[in-house]
Write an enzyme that holds these catalytic residues in place. Structure first.
Site, short mmCIF file in Angstrom:
data_model
loop_
_atom_site.label_atom_id
_atom_site.label_comp_id
_atom_site.label_asym_id
_atom_site.label_seq_id
_atom_site.Cartn_x
_atom_site.Cartn_y
_atom_site.Cartn_z
N ASP A 330 0.85 -1.19 0.00
CA ASP A 330 0.00 0.00 0.00
C ASP A 330 0.90 1.26 0.00
O ASP A 330 2.11 1.17 0.17
CB ASP A 330 -0.93 -0.03 1.23
CG ASP A 330 -2.12 0.90 1.09
OD1 ASP A 330 -2.14 1.71 0.15
OD2 ASP A 330 -3.03 0.85 1.94
N GLU A 524 -9.69 7.68 5.21
CA GLU A 524 -8.64 7.02 6.00
C GLU A 524 -8.59 7.57 7.43
O GLU A 524 -9.62 7.92 8.00
CB GLU A 524 -7.30 7.12 5.25
CG GLU A 524 -7.41 6.48 3.86
CD GLU A 524 -6.10 6.27 3.14
OE1 GLU A 524 -5.07 6.05 3.80
OE2 GLU A 524 -6.10 6.31 1.90
C1 BGC Z 1 -4.93 3.41 0.72
C2 BGC Z 1 -5.30 2.37 -0.32
C3 BGC Z 1 -5.29 2.99 -1.69
C4 BGC Z 1 -3.93 3.59 -1.95
C5 BGC Z 1 -3.77 4.20 -3.33
C6 BGC Z 1 -3.69 4.19 0.36
O1 BGC Z 1 -3.52 5.29 1.18
O2 BGC Z 1 -4.75 2.78 1.98
O3 BGC Z 1 -6.57 1.83 -0.01
O4 BGC Z 1 -5.60 2.02 -2.65
O5 BGC Z 1 -3.71 4.61 -0.98
O6 BGC Z 1 -4.46 5.38 -3.47
#
Ligand code: BGC
Length: 637
Positions: A330, A524
């Site tokens: 990630d 998030e």
């Molecule tokens: C998130 C993911 C996401 C990725 C790409 C991260 O901060 O946890 O769910 O797919 O960013 O944008």
């Protein structure tokens, strides 16, 4: 004095001896690992190589292509780079990059279908101008439709789809999303989400379908199948990503490694038995259903970050579960919280990460990978395995065999809109209906509407829409809930709207008040919140509305159940609308009985925060009963 001089001479000789031995050892290691070898000259590609022949098996094509690749070319395939980090477009060629992404909110200057297509076509042309012509994966977070493009069809966030429990519908949403993505050239989606949120204080509850692994399996498999369906006339599909592996949804309050967050990026307390019995089964099912990319989460389990869990990543996923695709880390997940980013890279790759979402510094990554390989810290076998997996998926997804991306797909068609409207209607959960006040009559003389989410498409779409943290207002395509209320009433019904519920003191009471209240978008850890309640302004708006209406129905637009035990007794009706997306008007279709209430709660609705987290068998932390159990929902069918 003399003695001292003799001693220092002796120790100087010893020091010289030791350092010479160390130097010789280092030299031998470097010679043996080929540190001073010249890299092989770029091989000329043979005419008609096997890997470009569609009739050959994927395995044969992968082996053939791999046999031509230099170490640098292989390392490039293992990097996933945010498009705005490219110092120049030629770096795609120079660094042999294999995958780019738009981090949420990162879009072309011209944020239109055409703008996206032109941008991604340029990147692809650059990648295909290399001697091996390996196409790029271009990834994006279209987690509720291609919602970063203003004209996209924005579907309800996953929690709303969980409330529908309708796998056929979710599969169609996967297909529609794939079609909109391909129209813009995006061939990789960072969805579906397999997390299982057990604590509404977490800022990512709405990204998940449910906290019940069975429902998560059912809907994530359906969504993946929709995304990865090959359509007639198209050679390729949009690759899905099962995320975030593993154990997200149970991280403890206050355990986050990110100083700005509380739960997100925190520590998963489950033991191995629980990880296996609860969190692993959806991954086993989605792998069987054809998942070829899995994203490793930013959480920690035991003492180690998930990216370092070799037993889980390599032994369990690739071994036990027979996963043939690739594991991608990630956002900055390999390097987060590490001072020594060289060793962080070495350890994550050796644990089983195949592609690193860097997402920024590909130059250093390339240098580190080259050095690590030459020092024998990352073996050729590990690199070949990682690259073979990535190439395998590129072949399986049809990337090598396509002519032009997305030329035949629909963007924002009437069919997609209708699908989103059905999804909104089926996602609504009727939680309270005193004296059967719902469905509402469309012929009431006066209806008053209040609340911050009544006339705000940005708010009803939630985050991961245009911007990572979402947007405010009605400037994006869609219909608001208020517009749906106005459309649903008869010609003799007057609808009055005031966001704060400030209606004229002198006028008569309305026979019905509808309060549409809710959360501001968040994504998030920025949505981690100790007490997820309605805000004071919305609570006051409901009170004001009550003063001007005989009865009140409250519609909550939110990414999670909110703490409402102190207020709910004063409301006659209550509907959970989650984050419905662009088609807000469809909420009103159900309020007025044009469609029935059929949704059920995909997660338990807690009474107070001391109940958190809530276990799978719905035991609360303090042993008291939840306000509404999972799968509760009244129907008006
Ligand atoms: C998130 C993911 C996401 C990725 C790409 C991260 O901060 O946890 O769910 O797919 O960013 O944008």
């Amino acid at each position: 004095m003399k003695k001292l001089t003799v001693r220092s001479k002796r120790s100087k000789v010893a020091l010289l001896l030791v350092s010479s031995i160390v130097a010789i050892i280092i030299l031998i290691v470097f010679l043996r690992t080929g540190f001073f070898d010249q890299q092989p000259e770029s091989l000329m590609v043979l005419p008609n190589p096997v890997y470009l022949d569609e009739r050959k098996s994927t395995e044969e094509r992968v082996a053939d292509l791999l046999s031509y690749m230099t170490l640098e070319e292989k390392i490039g395939q293992m990097a996933l780079v945010e498009k705005d980090s490219l110092q120049k477009i030629e770096d795609i060629r120079e660094y042999h990059l294999g995958a780019l992404l738009s981090g949420s909110g990162s879009k072309p200057k011209d944020n239109t279908v055409e703008g996206w297509r032109m941008m991604i076509d340029r990147f692809q042309t650059e990648a295909k101008s290399t001697r091996l012509q390996i196409p790029l994966f271009y990834g994006s977070d279209a987690i509720h439709g291609h919602a970063h493009v203003p004209d996209a069809t924005v579907f309800p966030h996953a929690i709303g789809l969980g409330a529908t429990s309708n796998a056929r519908l979710v599969k169609s949403i996967g297909e529609a999303t794939a079609s909109e993505l391909r129209a813009t050239g995006v061939n990789w989606n960072f969805a579906p989400n397999l997390d299982q949120p057990q604590d509404i204080r977490w800022g990512r509850v709405y990204e998940a379908f449910s906290d019940d692994p069975e429902l998560v399996s059912k809907l994530s498999v359906a969504y993946l199948e929709g995304l990865q369906t090959k359509k007639r006339g198209e050679d390729s599909y949009v690759l899905g990503t099962a995320k975030h592996f593993l154990g997200l949804g149970t991280m403890g309050w206050g355990t986050s490694l990110n100083k700005n967050f509380k739960i997100d990026q925190g520590v998963t307390p489950a033991d191995e038995a629980l990880l296996r019995s609860r969190y692993l089964p959806p991954y086993a099912e989605i792998i069987d259903a054809g998942a070829l990319s899995i994203m490793v989460g930013l959480n920690t389990w035991g003492e180690k970050r998930m990216v370092l869990q070799k037993e889980l990543l390599t032994d369990v996923v690739k071994g036990e579960l027979g996963f043939k695709g690739f594991l991608v880390s990630d956002w900055y997940g390999v390097h987060e919280g590490r001072n020594d980013i060289f060793m962080a890279t070495v350890e994550a790759i050796n644990a089983g990460v195949d592609m690193v979402m860097l997402p920024f510094d590909y130059q250093t990554f390339t240098e580190h990978m080259l050095l690590a390989n030459r020092l024998g810290l990352i073996s050729d076998e590990r690199i070949n395995d990682a690259v073979s997996r990535i190439l395998y998926v590129k072949f399986e997804a049809g990337l090598f065999d396509e002519e032009k991306v997305g030329t035949k797909t629909n963007f924002s068609s009437p069919e997609h809109t209708a699908l989103a409207q059905t999804a909104v209607a089926e996602s609504l959960v009727l939680l309270k209906n005193e004296q059967d006040i719902l469905p509402l009559s469309p012929n009431l003389p006066l209806i008053r509407v209040a609340g911050s989410a009544a006339d705000n498409i940005g708010k009803q779409m939630g985050a991961w829409s245009i911007e990572w943290q979402g947007v405010d207002g009605n400037w994006v395509k869609g219909t608001s809930i208020l517009s749906g209320i106005k459309d649903n009433v008869g010609p003799n019904t007057k609808v009055e709207f005031n966001e704060l519920g400030n209606f004229s003191q002198t006028s008569r009471k309305a026979s019905m008040g509808i309060a549409v209240v809710g959360e501001k978008p968040y994504a998030e850890g920025w949505g981690d919140k100790e007490y997820p309640t309605l805000n004071e302004t919305d609570l006051q708006a409901i009170k004001n509305l009550q003063a001007h209406s005989e009865k009140v129905v409250v519609v909550i637009v939110s990414g999670r159940p909110l703490l409402i035990k102190n207020e709910i007794d004063r409301w006659e009706g209550l509907v959970a609308a989650w984050l419905p997306g662009s088609e807000g008007a469809s909420v009103a279709d159900v309020l007025f009985g044009n469609r029935p209430f059929v949704g059920t709660l995909p997660v338990p609705w807690p009474r107070h925060s001391e109940q958190l987290p809530i276990s799978l068998d719905e035991k609360t932390a303090d042993g008291t009963a939840v306000l509404f159990p999972r799968y509760y929902g009244r129907t008006t069918e």
